[in-house]
Design a protein around this motif. Structure first.
Motif, PDB file in Angstrom:
ATOM      1  N   CYS A  58       0.782  -1.105  -0.067  1.00 19.55           N
ATOM      2  CA  CYS A  58       0.192  -0.039  -0.052  1.00 19.55           C
ATOM      3  C   CYS A  58       0.917   1.274   0.233  1.00 19.55           C
ATOM      4  CB  CYS A  58      -0.885  -0.053   0.931  1.00 19.55           C
ATOM      5  SG  CYS A  58      -2.470  -0.483   0.530  1.00 19.55           S
ATOM      6  N   PRO A  59       1.826   1.211   0.941  1.00 18.34           N
ATOM      7  CA  PRO A  59       2.640   2.731   0.677  1.00 18.34           C
ATOM      8  C   PRO A  59       3.196   3.095  -0.602  1.00 18.34           C
ATOM      9  CG  PRO A  59       3.222   1.420   2.709  1.00 18.34           C
ATOM     10  CD  PRO A  59       2.493   0.522   1.845  1.00 18.34           C
ATOM     11  N   SER A  60       3.794   2.161  -1.353  1.00 17.14           N
ATOM     12  CA  SER A  60       4.209   2.251  -2.661  1.00 17.14           C
ATOM     13  C   SER A  60       3.572   2.816  -3.701  1.00 17.14           C
ATOM     14  CB  SER A  60       5.133   1.318  -3.239  1.00 17.14           C
ATOM     15  OG  SER A  60       4.386   0.284  -3.387  1.00 17.14           O
ATOM     16  N   CYS A  61       2.090   2.209  -3.352  1.00 20.33           N
ATOM     17  CA  CYS A  61       0.878   2.202  -4.178  1.00 20.33           C
ATOM     18  C   CYS A  61       0.446   3.652  -4.145  1.00 20.33           C
ATOM     19  CB  CYS A  61      -0.179   1.277  -4.123  1.00 20.33           C
ATOM     20  SG  CYS A  61      -1.723   1.534  -4.819  1.00 20.33           S
ATOM     21  N   CYS A  62       0.335   4.189  -2.885  1.00 19.64           N
ATOM     22  CA  CYS A  62      -0.058   5.429  -2.592  1.00 19.64           C
ATOM     23  C   CYS A  62       0.754   6.310  -3.118  1.00 19.64           C
ATOM     24  CB  CYS A  62      -0.271   5.723  -1.241  1.00 19.64           C
ATOM     25  SG  CYS A  62      -1.671   4.784  -0.465  1.00 19.64           S
ATOM     26  N   LEU A  63       2.147   6.146  -2.828  1.00 20.04           N
ATOM     27  CA  LEU A  63       3.160   7.059  -3.336  1.00 20.04           C
ATOM     28  C   LEU A  63       2.984   7.294  -4.896  1.00 20.04           C
ATOM     29  CD1 LEU A  63       5.557   8.957  -2.810  1.00 20.04           C
ATOM     30  CD2 LEU A  63       7.097   6.917  -3.329  1.00 20.04           C
ATOM     31  N   THR A  64       2.946   6.074  -5.524  1.00 23.86           N
ATOM     32  CA  THR A  64       2.865   6.313  -7.007  1.00 23.86           C
ATOM     33  C   THR A  64       1.476   6.900  -7.527  1.00 23.86           C
ATOM     34  OG1 THR A  64       4.131   4.045  -7.078  1.00 23.86           O
ATOM     35  CG2 THR A  64       3.028   4.787  -9.073  1.00 23.86           C
ATOM     36  N   LEU A  65       0.359   6.455  -7.010  1.00 23.29           N
ATOM     37  CA  LEU A  65      -0.736   7.212  -7.327  1.00 23.29           C
ATOM     38  C   LEU A  65      -0.869   8.695  -7.051  1.00 23.29           C
ATOM     39  CD1 LEU A  65      -3.933   6.687  -8.068  1.00 23.29           C
ATOM     40  CD2 LEU A  65      -4.370   6.979  -5.694  1.00 23.29           C
ATOM     41  N   CYS A 112       5.847  10.855 -10.063  1.00 22.36           N
ATOM     42  CA  CYS A 112       7.221  11.538 -10.380  1.00 22.36           C
ATOM     43  C   CYS A 112       8.343  11.083  -9.233  1.00 22.36           C
ATOM     44  CB  CYS A 112       7.149  12.959 -10.720  1.00 22.36           C
ATOM     45  SG  CYS A 112       6.639  13.861  -9.369  1.00 22.36           S
ATOM     46  N   VAL A 113       7.754  10.956  -8.091  1.00 22.86           N
ATOM     47  CA  VAL A 113       8.755  10.391  -7.081  1.00 22.86           C
ATOM     48  C   VAL A 113       9.013   8.915  -7.244  1.00 22.86           C
ATOM     49  CG1 VAL A 113       9.129  10.129  -4.628  1.00 22.86           C
ATOM     50  CG2 VAL A 113       8.047  12.132  -5.428  1.00 22.86           C
ATOM     51  N   SER A 114       8.034   8.307  -7.328  1.00 23.40           N
ATOM     52  CA  SER A 114       8.116   6.751  -7.601  1.00 23.40           C
ATOM     53  C   SER A 114       9.189   6.506  -8.826  1.00 23.40           C
ATOM     54  CB  SER A 114       6.961   6.002  -7.696  1.00 23.40           C
ATOM     55  OG  SER A 114       6.173   5.956  -6.663  1.00 23.40           O
ATOM     56  N   PHE A 115       8.744   7.044  -9.911  1.00 26.46           N
ATOM     57  CA  PHE A 115       9.517   6.879 -11.061  1.00 26.46           C
ATOM     58  C   PHE A 115      10.875   7.148 -10.998  1.00 26.46           C
ATOM     59  CE2 PHE A 115      11.515   8.305 -15.117  1.00 26.46           C
ATOM     60  CZ  PHE A 115      11.520   7.017 -15.692  1.00 26.46           C
ATOM     61  N   GLY A 116      11.243   8.577 -10.365  1.00 26.06           N
ATOM     62  CA  GLY A 116      12.442   8.935 -10.102  1.00 26.06           C
ATOM     63  C   GLY A 116      13.474   7.819  -9.235  1.00 26.06           C
ATOM     64  N   ARG A 117      12.732   7.447  -8.457  1.00 21.10           N
ATOM     65  CA  ARG A 117      13.586   6.235  -7.581  1.00 21.10           C
ATOM     66  C   ARG A 117      13.985   5.125  -8.220  1.00 21.10           C
ATOM     67  NH1 ARG A 117      10.067   6.606  -1.763  1.00 21.10           N
ATOM     68  NH2 ARG A 117      10.936   8.870  -1.078  1.00 21.10           N
ATOM     69  N   ARG A 154       7.726  -2.297  -6.773  1.00 21.79           N
ATOM     70  CA  ARG A 154       7.649  -3.492  -6.066  1.00 21.79           C
ATOM     71  C   ARG A 154       8.703  -4.447  -6.516  1.00 21.79           C
ATOM     72  NH1 ARG A 154       2.420  -3.024  -7.421  1.00 21.79           N
ATOM     73  NH2 ARG A 154       2.322  -4.557  -8.686  1.00 21.79           N
ATOM     74  N   GLU A 155       9.021  -4.655  -7.632  1.00 21.69           N
ATOM     75  CA  GLU A 155       9.877  -5.520  -8.348  1.00 21.69           C
ATOM     76  C   GLU A 155      11.363  -5.148  -7.555  1.00 21.69           C
ATOM     77  OE1 GLU A 155      11.072  -8.809 -10.212  1.00 21.69           O
ATOM     78  OE2 GLU A 155       9.062  -8.127 -10.290  1.00 21.69           O
ATOM     79  N   LEU A 156      11.796  -4.054  -7.642  1.00 21.89           N
ATOM     80  CA  LEU A 156      13.158  -3.575  -6.838  1.00 21.89           C
ATOM     81  C   LEU A 156      13.042  -3.820  -5.550  1.00 21.89           C
ATOM     82  CD1 LEU A 156      13.860  -0.242  -9.000  1.00 21.89           C
ATOM     83  CD2 LEU A 156      15.288  -2.532  -9.240  1.00 21.89           C
ATOM     84  N   LYS A 157      12.040  -3.725  -4.920  1.00 22.24           N
ATOM     85  CA  LYS A 157      12.021  -3.953  -3.293  1.00 22.24           C
ATOM     86  C   LYS A 157      12.071  -5.393  -3.272  1.00 22.24           C
ATOM     87  CE  LYS A 157       9.127  -1.805  -0.755  1.00 22.24           C
ATOM     88  NZ  LYS A 157       7.892  -1.112  -0.039  1.00 22.24           N
ATOM     89  N   VAL A 158      11.563  -5.908  -3.960  1.00 18.39           N
ATOM     90  CA  VAL A 158      11.384  -7.659  -3.869  1.00 18.39           C
ATOM     91  C   VAL A 158      12.987  -8.187  -4.027  1.00 18.39           C
ATOM     92  CG1 VAL A 158      10.589  -9.974  -4.765  1.00 18.39           C
ATOM     93  CG2 VAL A 158       9.105  -8.054  -4.399  1.00 18.39           C
ATOM     94  N   ARG A 159      13.564  -7.400  -4.869  1.00 18.42           N
ATOM     95  CA  ARG A 159      14.910  -7.878  -5.248  1.00 18.42           C
ATOM     96  C   ARG A 159      15.954  -7.456  -4.146  1.00 18.42           C
ATOM     97  NH1 ARG A 159      15.371 -10.353 -10.119  1.00 18.42           N
ATOM     98  NH2 ARG A 159      13.557 -10.504 -11.319  1.00 18.42           N
ATOM     99  N   GLY A 160      15.445  -6.781  -2.954  1.00 19.50           N
ATOM    100  CA  GLY A 160      16.354  -6.308  -2.041  1.00 19.50           C
ATOM    101  C   GLY A 160      16.795  -4.944  -2.048  1.00 19.50           C
ATOM    102  N   PHE A 161      16.067  -4.158  -2.847  1.00 24.60           N
ATOM    103  CA  PHE A 161      16.546  -2.655  -2.890  1.00 24.60           C
ATOM    104  C   PHE A 161      15.777  -1.908  -1.606  1.00 24.60           C
ATOM    105  CE2 PHE A 161      18.259  -3.569  -6.854  1.00 24.60           C
ATOM    106  CZ  PHE A 161      19.375  -3.066  -6.825  1.00 24.60           C
ATOM    107  N   ASP A 162      16.181  -0.856  -1.074  1.00 25.80           N
ATOM    108  CA  ASP A 162      15.495   0.031  -0.075  1.00 25.80           C
ATOM    109  C   ASP A 162      15.349   1.258  -1.142  1.00 25.80           C
ATOM    110  OD1 ASP A 162      14.481   1.852   1.262  1.00 25.80           O
ATOM    111  OD2 ASP A 162      15.830   1.783   2.933  1.00 25.80           O
ATOM    112  N   ILE A 163      14.222   1.215  -1.785  1.00 25.01           N
ATOM    113  CA  ILE A 163      13.970   2.196  -2.854  1.00 25.01           C
ATOM    114  C   ILE A 163      14.222   3.583  -2.341  1.00 25.01           C
ATOM    115  CG2 ILE A 163      12.518   3.064  -4.701  1.00 25.01           C
ATOM    116  CD1 ILE A 163      13.339   0.144  -4.896  1.00 25.01           C
ATOM    117  N   SER A 164      13.868   3.828  -1.409  1.00 28.06           N
ATOM    118  CA  SER A 164      13.747   5.279  -0.733  1.00 28.06           C
ATOM    119  C   SER A 164      15.204   5.695  -0.525  1.00 28.06           C
ATOM    120  CB  SER A 164      12.738   5.505   0.658  1.00 28.06           C
ATOM    121  OG  SER A 164      13.066   4.655   1.545  1.00 28.06           O
ATOM    122  N   ALA A 165      16.213   4.754  -0.192  1.00 22.82           N
ATOM    123  CA  ALA A 165      17.617   5.191   0.011  1.00 22.82           C
ATOM    124  C   ALA A 165      18.262   5.528  -1.135  1.00 22.82           C
ATOM    125  CB  ALA A 165      18.230   3.909   0.921  1.00 22.82           C
ATOM    126  N   GLY A 166      17.861   5.343  -2.254  1.00 15.44           N
ATOM    127  CA  GLY A 166      18.457   5.424  -3.566  1.00 15.44           C
ATOM    128  C   GLY A 166      19.653   4.602  -3.770  1.00 15.44           C
TER     129      GLY A 166
END
Length: 144
Positions: free
Chosen positions: A21-28, A32-37, A108-120
């Motif tokens: 839900c958090p990434s869904c809300c951010l993307t909705l 631009c933030v989700s895409f940039g990350r 979500r794909e990057l998160k599942v693969r072990g990335f903390d997306i918000s950390a860059g």
């Protein structure tokens, strides 16, 4: 490659937004933030999240087509980098018809693969290397 990703498919479906839900809300509300990350991580930090997000915002703001094309390029890049089966035509259709769902799935794909997306990119590199940037020096060199 992990067995989890051996079949070459996306780890989550296009419409699995409620699994994160958090990434869904951010993307909705701020695509631009989700895409940039996502783009910063795929570019391995060569270009910042802020630059990617701003460019996405400008392209999508002036013409929806521009934002979709930009998102399409990075969807195809993510799929190629991680060996996810698919085709450029599918990437194009998903990016044009379901832009927000597409970006959310990539996030979500990057998160599942072990990335903390918000950390860059840099934050992820530091987490995985624990701040080690070079090999330790050995006084006096190596000897027998």
């Amino acid at each position: 490659m992990s067995e989890k990703f051996a079949d070459g498919s996306w780890s989550t479906g296009l419409c699995d937004c409620f699994s994160d839900c958090p990434s869904c809300c951010l993307t909705l509300w701020c695509p631009c933030v989700s895409f940039g990350r996502v783009a910063e991580i795929l570019d391995k930090g060569k270009t910042s999240c802020c630059l990617h997000g701003s460019l996405f915002y400008l392209l999508a703001g002036f013409t929806q087509l521009g934002g979709c094309i930009y998102a399409w390029l990075y969807r195809a890049k993510l799929r190629e980098v991680y060996g996810i089966e698919g085709h450029h035509c599918t990437d194009c259709l998903v990016s044009f018809l379901c832009l927000h769902l597409s970006i959310c799935q990539e996030y979500r794909e990057l998160k599942v693969r072990g990335f903390d997306i918000s950390a860059g990119w840099d934050g992820n590199v530091q987490m995985y290397t624990r701040g080690v940037t070079s090999a330790p020096e050995v006084e006096g060199g190596m000897s027998r």
